[in-house]
Design a protein around this motif. Structure first.
Motif, PDB file in Angstrom:
ATOM      1  N   TYR A 124      -8.522   0.737  -3.194  1.00 48.85           N
ATOM      2  CA  TYR A 124      -8.954  -0.205  -2.177  1.00 48.85           C
ATOM      3  C   TYR A 124     -10.428   0.010  -1.835  1.00 48.85           C
ATOM      4  O   TYR A 124     -10.881   1.147  -1.708  1.00 48.85           O
ATOM      5  N   TRP A 174      -0.187   6.192   6.347  1.00 46.85           N
ATOM      6  CA  TRP A 174       0.696   5.345   5.531  1.00 46.85           C
ATOM      7  C   TRP A 174       2.107   5.383   6.093  1.00 46.85           C
ATOM      8  O   TRP A 174       2.637   6.443   6.406  1.00 46.85           O
ATOM      9  N   CYS A 232       0.849  -1.200   0.000  1.00 47.97           N
ATOM     10  CA  CYS A 232       0.000   0.000   0.000  1.00 47.97           C
ATOM     11  C   CYS A 232       0.878   1.240   0.000  1.00 47.97           C
ATOM     12  O   CYS A 232       1.791   1.335   0.822  1.00 47.97           O
ATOM     13  N   PRO A 233       0.651   2.158  -0.913  1.00 44.97           N
ATOM     14  CA  PRO A 233      -0.426   2.241  -1.904  1.00 44.97           C
ATOM     15  C   PRO A 233      -0.092   1.596  -3.243  1.00 44.97           C
ATOM     16  O   PRO A 233      -0.827   1.762  -4.211  1.00 44.97           O
TER      17      PRO A 233
END
Length: 379
Positions: free
Chosen positions: A130, A149, A110-111
């Motif tokens: 997502y 993140w 991710c991402p």
């Protein structure tokens, strides 16, 4: 004629966290005009990257309970991927004291699962999208949603964008069901839903002055079990690595973590009368003047521990390919002097350099990994 291998000339990607273009959350539509930089290392702009228009509503995101929602991004500086979370707070203008509850975790990839950056276009596409949904235990109302993140490659940082959300749906009929081995409330009164929401895990926080940091560059964060929740997606090809440091209260804001009072040890109990020194002992010997026998229930004070007269054991040799050095900023990625290794500064100001991944080099000037291909040139 002869062939010579020159230093890398063609850069495939430069993975840097000092550039102005990383990625930002596109959907849900965030507050204001967020930039793509990470949170400051000292956590002073936590949460939501505090700024003048940090809570300016551009669009109120309407999310019916249980309906599919999309998390998407703009930008291509994906730093090899990493781990992300989606969290909610009941505060419309969150502060360092706000409580964030995790509704979705994405561990790895991710991402993006690309080994470096997708490109250098700040408005570019190519990141993953997502699907997620608002769990049934969330009471209808207004919230702030956060996407966080922890990048895989580069400086040890935390990214965070926030968005205004209105949760709708649900009835007053109480119904319980089991999902992933846990009991949930569906269609419950608001009070029951609020109680169920409080049981969700707290958002994981690191790399912003809390004493908790993600492991060295090149590793994917293994979100702690106390923070990951039950709605989890897994991606990436490597084995996630747990965070390092004091991560027991990782969801606490930096100021709250710094203000936590240390637990004082109980005072040492009085020591019993010491035995008379033997002829072999000097009256002024440290071992006879400072050592004592205390009851097993007592806490020994540092001053009561006699200094060791034995030579310290030599440090264990490092595994092959690892070297050590010193550093100034805990949690920051550091390049070895020759650029062939990269590591993370620990809380003691030391770093263990691991060999840079094959085909990469750590640029000491930028503090980044450079993915490059060696070009053979005919001379």
């Amino acid at each position: 004629m002869r062939y010579s291998t020159l230093r890398p000339l063609a850069l495939v990607a430069v993975i840097t966290t000092t550039a102005s273009a990383h990625i930002i959350m596109e959907n849900p539509v965030p507050y204001g005009s967020p930039d793509s930089n990470p949170l400051l290392p000292d956590g002073s702009d936590f949460p939501c990257k505090q700024s003048e228009d940090v809570y300016k509503v551009v669009k109120q995101n309407i999310m019916p309970i249980g309906q599919p929602q999309t998390l998407s991004f703009i930008g291509q500086a994906t730093h090899g991927g990493g781990s992300c979370q989606i969290s909610l707070t009941t505060d419309k203008e969150p502060t360092k004291d706000s409580v964030w509850k995790v509704i979705e975790s994405i561990e790895g990839g991710c991402p993006s699962n690309h080994p470096g950056n997708l490109g250098d276009d700040p408005a570019g596409r190519g990141t993953e999208k997502y699907n997620f949904s608002i769990p049934s235990m969330i009471p209808p109302g207004d919230y702030t949603l956060a996407w966080t993140w922890f990048n895989k490659i580069g400086n040890r940082e935390m990214y965070m964008n926030c968005a205004p959300v209105t949760v709708t749906g649900g009835t007053q009929r109480l119904k319980r069901f089991t999902h992933h081995g846990r009991r949930h409330v569906h269609g419950a009164p608001a009070s029951k839903r609020a109680e169920a929401m409080a049981s969700l895990p707290d958002m994981f926080v690191a790399n912003i002055g809390t004493g908790c940091a993600t492991a060295e560059s090149g590793t994917t964060l293994a979100i702690p079990q106390s923070n990951i929740g039950t709605n989890v997606k897994h991606g990436g090809d490597d084995t996630p690595v747990p965070p390092v440091g004091s991560c027991g209260q990782s969801a606490a804001a930096p100021a709250a973590a710094a203000a936590a009072e240390p637990v004082s040890a109980p005072p040492a109990q009085p020591a019993p009368p010491q035995r008379a020194p033997s002829p072999a002992e000097s009256p002024s010997s440290p071992s006879s003047s400072s050592s004592s026998s205390a009851p097993s229930s007592a806490v020994t004070s540092i001053a009561a521990i006699p200094p060791s007269t034995a030579s310290p054991a030599p440090p264990a040799p490092l595994p092959a390919g690892l070297t050590t050095g010193t550093c100034d900023t805990p949690g920051k990625s550091v390049c070895s002097p020759d650029g062939m290794g990269i590591g993370t500064c620990d809380l003691q100001g030391k770093v263990i350099y691991a060999k840079a991944p094959t085909g990469t080099r750590c640029d000491a000037g930028l503090g980044v990994l450079v993915l490059a291909e060696k070009v053979g040139r005919l001379l």
